[in-house]
Write an enzyme that holds these catalytic residues in place. Structure first.
Site, PDB file in Angstrom:
ATOM      1  N   ARG A 102      37.588  50.856  34.041  1.00 53.49           N
ATOM      2  CA  ARG A 102      37.888  50.271  35.704  1.00 53.49           C
ATOM      3  C   ARG A 102      37.765  48.653  35.654  1.00 53.49           C
ATOM      4  NH1 ARG A 102      35.855  46.811  39.295  1.00 53.49           N
ATOM      5  NH2 ARG A 102      33.524  47.914  38.783  1.00 53.49           N
TER       6      ARG A 102
ATOM      7  N   CYS B 100      35.191  37.704  34.209  1.00 56.10           N
ATOM      8  CA  CYS B 100      35.330  37.093  35.694  1.00 56.10           C
ATOM      9  C   CYS B 100      36.365  36.156  35.688  1.00 56.10           C
ATOM     10  CB  CYS B 100      34.193  36.757  36.157  1.00 56.10           C
ATOM     11  SG  CYS B 100      34.015  36.110  37.518  1.00 56.10           S
TER      12      CYS B 100
END
Length: 319
Positions: A27, A253
């Site tokens: 995920r 990120c």
């Protein structure tokens, strides 16, 4: 392949006997890939992770496809993941619509994604921190009413790319709000990888002082500055027994361009096994899975352990 007898097992005092790895590669890892992985490849990835001994594998995210196109196939993927006995398959749900979609497919573990800072809440959810919490409250309440386990992710716990240092009290406030609305566990995220061990211990102590027990906490570290394993060890010394990691170090990120991604599951397992901590994971099978996925993505894995163990010939037999 691992070399027989390595890592040498040398336990250290004050550490848990077993750690549950919350695998996020399918995920959190794949949603940050530039390319979209075919649904069947994702399903095979999850199956291989389960075969390696991982028992909590975050499968996908029921967000609007416009926001995360890499996971737009959640409805097609989740039904392919049946037949994995003893494996939990949590999914991310951003709102009630996402929860509806997940419940319709039989999901029994869900997660909501909050922020400790206003800047990231605005960037990620287009809401203030309090507005985001208000959005999650009915999601958590409905999930709990149906006996569904709920995890609360908390981003930017140790630093924010816009706001800089994040006060401990700010993180504690949002953590308590998630706990009070019914989250069974919290995952403390070092989203841009700036934490250091003392900071980790200080936050965990502050949470305990405000009534958030350690056994409800997990940690989620990024390795931007090479601190992920050191931070994990500090958390384990405090009593944390749940650690998030991503097979092969997948993910990162988008707000920290220098970020090297999530803590690699293989690197974590190598350290834990060397400390004599049980994970239930077969490191060779896990490494083979990450090598396979790296091949699917067309690039090498950033995991140091995968690079070391990816060689099939022991060093003393190399020509």
């Amino acid at each position: 392949m691992t070399v027989q007898g390595l890592p040498m097992v040398v336990p250290a005092e004050g550490l848990p006997a077993r750690v549950r790895i919350h695998e996020v590669g399918a995920r959190d890892g794949l949603q940050n890939e530039k390319s979209t992985v075919p649904t069947e490849v994702k399903a095979e990835f999850v199956r291989r992770l389960a075969d390696a001994g991982l028992t909590t594998i975050e499968a996908t995210s029921f967000v609007h496809p416009k926001w995360v196109p890499q996971l737009a196939d959640a409805e097609q993927l989740f039904p392919l993941l049946g037949g994995l006995p003893g494996v939990h398959l949590p999914v991310l749900v951003p709102n009630e619509r996402g929860l509806d979609r997940a419940l319709a497919l039989g999901a029994r573990r869900v997660a909501v994604f909050a922020s400790a800072t206003e800047s990231f809440a605005k960037a990620n959810l287009n809401r203030t921190v309090d507005e985001a919490l208000a959005m999650f409250e009915p999601v958590v309440a409905r999930a709990k009413s149906q006996g569904v386990h709920v995890r609360g992710y908390l981003s930017m716990c140790f630093g924010d790319p816009w706001e800089g240092a994040v006060p401990l009290a700010q993180v504690v406030h949002v953590s308590k709000a998630l706990r009070d609305m019914g989250c069974d566990e919290l995952s403390l995220g070092d989203t841009i990888g700036v934490a250091t061990p003392g900071h980790v211990l200080a936050l965990l102590a502050s949470l305990n002082e405000q009534g958030v027990p350690t056994n409800t906490l997990g940690v989620h570290f990024h390795d931007t500055y090479g601190q992920a394993l050191a931070n994990t060890l500090a958390a384990l010394q405090h009593g944390v027994r749940t650690v998030d990691a991503s097979a092969g170090g997948l993910g990162g990120c988008p707000y920290a361009k220098s970020a090297t991604g999530n803590l690699a599951t293989e690197d974590l397992v190598w350290m834990l096994h060397g400390l004599g901590i049980d994970t239930g994971v077969d490191l060779d099978r896990l490494t083979a899975t990450s090598v396979w996925m790296a091949g699917q993505l067309g690039r090498p894995s950033p995991s140091r352990t995968v690079k070391a163990l990816g060689k099939t010939t022991p060093p003393d037999q190399e020509q």
